[in-house]
Design a protein around this motif. Structure first.
Motif, PDB file in Angstrom:
ATOM      1  N   ASN A  94       0.859  -1.187   0.000  1.00 32.90           N
ATOM      2  CA  ASN A  94       0.000   0.000   0.000  1.00 32.90           C
ATOM      3  C   ASN A  94       0.893   1.234   0.000  1.00 32.90           C
ATOM      4  O   ASN A  94       1.498   1.587   1.014  1.00 32.90           O
ATOM      5  CB  ASN A  94      -0.909  -0.003   1.233  1.00 32.90           C
ATOM      6  N   ILE A  95       0.994   1.901  -1.159  1.00 32.01           N
ATOM      7  CA  ILE A  95       1.907   3.032  -1.306  1.00 32.01           C
ATOM      8  C   ILE A  95       1.535   4.198  -0.392  1.00 32.01           C
ATOM      9  O   ILE A  95       2.409   4.949   0.071  1.00 32.01           O
ATOM     10  CB  ILE A  95       1.950   3.487  -2.787  1.00 32.01           C
ATOM     11  N   ASP A  96       0.246   4.356  -0.085  1.00 36.21           N
ATOM     12  CA  ASP A  96      -0.175   5.447   0.807  1.00 36.21           C
ATOM     13  C   ASP A  96       0.320   5.206   2.230  1.00 36.21           C
ATOM     14  O   ASP A  96       0.748   6.143   2.923  1.00 36.21           O
ATOM     15  CB  ASP A  96      -1.699   5.586   0.798  1.00 36.21           C
ATOM     16  N   LYS A  97       0.268   3.953   2.681  1.00 29.99           N
ATOM     17  CA  LYS A  97       0.757   3.627   4.024  1.00 29.99           C
ATOM     18  C   LYS A  97       2.266   3.864   4.123  1.00 29.99           C
ATOM     19  O   LYS A  97       2.765   4.381   5.123  1.00 29.99           O
ATOM     20  CB  LYS A  97       0.443   2.168   4.359  1.00 29.99           C
ATOM     21  N   VAL A  98       2.980   3.502   3.073  1.00 25.42           N
ATOM     22  CA  VAL A  98       4.430   3.686   3.059  1.00 25.42           C
ATOM     23  C   VAL A  98       4.782   5.173   3.103  1.00 25.42           C
ATOM     24  O   VAL A  98       5.655   5.599   3.862  1.00 25.42           O
ATOM     25  CB  VAL A  98       5.060   3.031   1.808  1.00 25.42           C
ATOM     26  N   SER A  99       4.092   5.973   2.291  1.00 26.15           N
ATOM     27  CA  SER A  99       4.340   7.424   2.269  1.00 26.15           C
ATOM     28  C   SER A  99       4.047   8.047   3.627  1.00 26.15           C
ATOM     29  O   SER A  99       4.809   8.893   4.116  1.00 26.15           O
ATOM     30  CB  SER A  99       3.480   8.082   1.188  1.00 26.15           C
ATOM     31  N   LYS A 100       2.945   7.629   4.235  1.00 23.88           N
ATOM     32  CA  LYS A 100       2.566   8.157   5.542  1.00 23.88           C
ATOM     33  C   LYS A 100       3.606   7.764   6.592  1.00 23.88           C
ATOM     34  O   LYS A 100       3.984   8.579   7.441  1.00 23.88           O
ATOM     35  CB  LYS A 100       1.190   7.615   5.937  1.00 23.88           C
ATOM     36  N   TRP A 101       4.108   6.557   6.531  1.00 23.79           N
ATOM     37  CA  TRP A 101       5.114   6.097   7.487  1.00 23.79           C
ATOM     38  C   TRP A 101       6.394   6.921   7.348  1.00 23.79           C
ATOM     39  O   TRP A 101       6.997   7.327   8.337  1.00 23.79           O
ATOM     40  CB  TRP A 101       5.412   4.619   7.258  1.00 23.79           C
ATOM     41  N   HIS A 102       6.816   7.171   6.095  1.00 30.63           N
ATOM     42  CA  HIS A 102       8.055   7.923   5.872  1.00 30.63           C
ATOM     43  C   HIS A 102       7.921   9.381   6.308  1.00 30.63           C
ATOM     44  O   HIS A 102       8.921   9.999   6.704  1.00 30.63           O
ATOM     45  CB  HIS A 102       8.462   7.846   4.403  1.00 30.63           C
ATOM     46  N   ARG A 103       6.712   9.948   6.229  1.00 27.76           N
ATOM     47  CA  ARG A 103       6.523  11.329   6.698  1.00 27.76           C
ATOM     48  C   ARG A 103       6.725  11.422   8.211  1.00 27.76           C
ATOM     49  O   ARG A 103       7.173  12.458   8.718  1.00 27.76           O
ATOM     50  CB  ARG A 103       5.127  11.831   6.314  1.00 27.76           C
ATOM     51  N   LYS A 104       6.386  10.350   8.918  1.00 28.46           N
ATOM     52  CA  LYS A 104       6.531  10.346  10.369  1.00 28.46           C
ATOM     53  C   LYS A 104       7.916   9.892  10.811  1.00 28.46           C
ATOM     54  O   LYS A 104       8.372  10.229  11.902  1.00 28.46           O
ATOM     55  CB  LYS A 104       5.473   9.426  10.996  1.00 28.46           C
ATOM     56  N   ASN A 105       8.589   9.108   9.958  1.00 34.52           N
ATOM     57  CA  ASN A 105       9.907   8.569  10.312  1.00 34.52           C
ATOM     58  C   ASN A 105      10.926   9.055   9.295  1.00 34.52           C
ATOM     59  O   ASN A 105      10.973   8.580   8.168  1.00 34.52           O
ATOM     60  CB  ASN A 105       9.869   7.039  10.324  1.00 34.52           C
ATOM     61  N   THR A 106      11.726  10.007   9.709  1.00 36.61           N
ATOM     62  CA  THR A 106      12.614  10.706   8.775  1.00 36.61           C
ATOM     63  C   THR A 106      14.017  10.101   8.698  1.00 36.61           C
ATOM     64  O   THR A 106      14.866  10.610   7.970  1.00 36.61           O
ATOM     65  CB  THR A 106      12.749  12.187   9.177  1.00 36.61           C
ATOM     66  N   LYS A 107      14.296   9.028   9.438  1.00 37.43           N
ATOM     67  CA  LYS A 107      15.613   8.406   9.362  1.00 37.43           C
ATOM     68  C   LYS A 107      15.815   7.819   7.977  1.00 37.43           C
ATOM     69  O   LYS A 107      14.972   7.068   7.479  1.00 37.43           O
ATOM     70  CB  LYS A 107      15.756   7.331  10.434  1.00 37.43           C
ATOM     71  N   LYS A 108      16.924   8.141   7.363  1.00 36.96           N
ATOM     72  CA  LYS A 108      17.172   7.858   5.956  1.00 36.96           C
ATOM     73  C   LYS A 108      17.080   6.388   5.599  1.00 36.96           C
ATOM     74  O   LYS A 108      16.516   6.015   4.570  1.00 36.96           O
ATOM     75  CB  LYS A 108      18.548   8.406   5.566  1.00 36.96           C
ATOM     76  N   PHE A 109      17.630   5.503   6.442  1.00 36.68           N
ATOM     77  CA  PHE A 109      17.720   4.097   6.083  1.00 36.68           C
ATOM     78  C   PHE A 109      16.699   3.224   6.821  1.00 36.68           C
ATOM     79  O   PHE A 109      16.837   2.005   6.858  1.00 36.68           O
ATOM     80  CB  PHE A 109      19.143   3.583   6.337  1.00 36.68           C
ATOM     81  N   ASP A 110      15.700   3.831   7.401  1.00 39.26           N
ATOM     82  CA  ASP A 110      14.635   3.071   8.053  1.00 39.26           C
ATOM     83  C   ASP A 110      13.559   2.702   7.045  1.00 39.26           C
ATOM     84  O   ASP A 110      13.199   3.503   6.186  1.00 39.26           O
ATOM     85  CB  ASP A 110      14.012   3.894   9.193  1.00 39.26           C
ATOM     86  N   PHE A 111      13.019   1.500   7.182  1.00 39.10           N
ATOM     87  CA  PHE A 111      11.934   1.051   6.311  1.00 39.10           C
ATOM     88  C   PHE A 111      10.844   0.416   7.164  1.00 39.10           C
ATOM     89  O   PHE A 111      11.145  -0.258   8.155  1.00 39.10           O
ATOM     90  CB  PHE A 111      12.451   0.035   5.285  1.00 39.10           C
ATOM     91  N   PRO A 112       9.581   0.624   6.791  1.00 40.16           N
ATOM     92  CA  PRO A 112       8.496   0.047   7.585  1.00 40.16           C
ATOM     93  C   PRO A 112       8.441  -1.466   7.421  1.00 40.16           C
ATOM     94  O   PRO A 112       8.865  -2.015   6.412  1.00 40.16           O
ATOM     95  CB  PRO A 112       7.241   0.712   7.002  1.00 40.16           C
ATOM     96  N   SER A 113       7.900  -2.127   8.428  1.00 43.40           N
ATOM     97  CA  SER A 113       7.704  -3.572   8.336  1.00 43.40           C
ATOM     98  C   SER A 113       6.607  -3.869   7.320  1.00 43.40           C
ATOM     99  O   SER A 113       5.862  -2.979   6.889  1.00 43.40           O
ATOM    100  CB  SER A 113       7.305  -4.128   9.699  1.00 43.40           C
ATOM    101  N   ILE A 114       6.516  -5.125   6.916  1.00 37.99           N
ATOM    102  CA  ILE A 114       5.472  -5.509   5.954  1.00 37.99           C
ATOM    103  C   ILE A 114       4.087  -5.203   6.506  1.00 37.99           C
ATOM    104  O   ILE A 114       3.222  -4.703   5.783  1.00 37.99           O
ATOM    105  CB  ILE A 114       5.618  -7.008   5.600  1.00 37.99           C
ATOM    106  N   ALA A 115       3.883  -5.483   7.790  1.00 37.75           N
ATOM    107  CA  ALA A 115       2.573  -5.236   8.395  1.00 37.75           C
ATOM    108  C   ALA A 115       2.199  -3.758   8.387  1.00 37.75           C
ATOM    109  O   ALA A 115       1.018  -3.405   8.316  1.00 37.75           O
ATOM    110  CB  ALA A 115       2.554  -5.766   9.828  1.00 37.75           C
ATOM    111  N   LYS A 116       3.214  -2.869   8.450  1.00 46.22           N
ATOM    112  CA  LYS A 116       2.949  -1.428   8.474  1.00 46.22           C
ATOM    113  C   LYS A 116       2.900  -0.802   7.088  1.00 46.22           C
ATOM    114  O   LYS A 116       2.476   0.335   6.931  1.00 46.22           O
ATOM    115  CB  LYS A 116       4.011  -0.715   9.312  1.00 46.22           C
ATOM    116  N   SER A 117       3.351  -1.535   6.079  1.00 37.74           N
ATOM    117  CA  SER A 117       3.368  -0.972   4.724  1.00 37.74           C
ATOM    118  C   SER A 117       2.430  -1.688   3.762  1.00 37.74           C
ATOM    119  O   SER A 117       2.405  -1.390   2.571  1.00 37.74           O
ATOM    120  CB  SER A 117       4.797  -1.024   4.162  1.00 37.74           C
ATOM    121  N   GLY A 118       1.652  -2.638   4.294  1.00 33.99           N
ATOM    122  CA  GLY A 118       0.734  -3.373   3.423  1.00 33.99           C
ATOM    123  C   GLY A 118      -0.609  -3.654   4.066  1.00 33.99           C
ATOM    124  O   GLY A 118      -0.815  -3.415   5.258  1.00 33.99           O
ATOM    125  N   ASP A 119      -1.546  -4.138   3.254  1.00 35.23           N
ATOM    126  CA  ASP A 119      -2.875  -4.550   3.718  1.00 35.23           C
ATOM    127  C   ASP A 119      -2.919  -6.078   3.729  1.00 35.23           C
ATOM    128  O   ASP A 119      -2.567  -6.719   2.729  1.00 35.23           O
ATOM    129  CB  ASP A 119      -3.961  -4.033   2.775  1.00 35.23           C
TER     130      ASP A 119
END
Length: 259
Positions: free
Chosen positions: A220-245
């Motif tokens: 879910n690209i919207d979830k990923v974008s929202k996560w990155h807006r809140k987490n500004t660390k360059k090399f951090d990536f959301p977990s699958i559960a937080k970036s997908g449906d």
């Protein structure tokens, strides 16, 4: 006689004060005074109104006042230029919006769980098997794995699905991330498609990314974008559960019969 003197003469003839005339034209008394003193001129519309109010021809109002005529001509030209510029700006804005609209139109559509309706999930269990590595003759054991095919349909407006619209992207210890893509089309002739989750145990002999024992999530690209807006660390990536449906839980998948 210039127009200012004519206005003053006719105003007096009609027993009107400067205030009366100002109210008639929705202007200030000071502006009427400037008209009469030749310090300012009425615009073309006001000249026509003066002609009608005092029952005097436009020819007489403008005949000898060359400065007034030049002022009106300049004002008319300025309005024409302004009108042309307004049209050009409007056209540029419309073309700009259309350009970015086309770019968005031809761009790939990433479907979310809200865009699809799963109709069936099929499962194929791959048992352990031995394999000989060509060249070295080394024998390896391919671990048990599973492959899935998710059948779905979409009723999205102007969305056309591919025959195979999605596949596995990556996974972690508990989850598999898949994508589902489509295209914009004026005539959506294909409304049903599949997401195919293949095993990579054959291509990654020594470090396979197995599917067995994992739930399935849709990117879910919207979830990923929202996560990155809140987490500004360059090399951090959301977990699958937080970036997908979540499309299917492991408990549901384990109950599916194998083909």
């Amino acid at each position: 006689m210039d127009i200012g003197k004519i206005i003053k003469e006719k105003r007096s003839e009609y027993n009107l004060t400067q205030e009366d005339l100002a109210q008639e034209f929705f202007v200030t008394r000071q502006l009427v005074s400037k008209w009469e003193n030749g310090k300012s001129y009425p615009d073309l519309k006001q000249v026509v109104q003066l002609s009608e109010l005092f029952d005097i021809s436009l020819e007489r109002l403008l005949k000898e006042d060359t400065e007034m005529v030049e002022e009106l001509n300049f004002d008319t030209k300025r309005k024409k230029i302004f009108k042309i510029l307004s049209i050009l700006i409007t056209v540029i804005v419309i073309l700009t919006i259309a350009f970015f609209g086309v770019i968005r139109w031809i761009d790939t559509v990433f479907l979310t769980a809200d865009d699809i309706q799963i109709t069936k999930i099929t499962k194929r269990v791959l048992p352990e098997k031995e394999r000989i590595i060509e060249g070295t003759g080394e024998k390896v054991t391919l671990p048990e794995d599973v492959e899935y095919t998710i059948h779905f349909k979409s009723n999205g407006w102007l969305i056309n699905l591919y025959n195979v619209s999605g596949q596995k992207e990556y996974s972690d210890d508990k989850s598999i991330m898949v994508n589902a893509k489509a295209e914009h089309h004026l005539y959506s002739h294909n409304k049903e498609s599949t997401i195919v989750i293949r095993s990579d145990r054959e291509s990654k002999l020594f470090d396979p990314d197995l599917n067995v024992g994992k739930s399935i999530y849709l990117y879910n690209i919207d979830k990923v974008s929202k996560w990155h807006r809140k987490n500004t660390k360059k090399f951090d990536f959301p977990s699958i559960a937080k970036s997908g449906d979540k499309l299917a839980d492991i408990k549901e998948l384990e109950k599916l019969p194998s083909k």
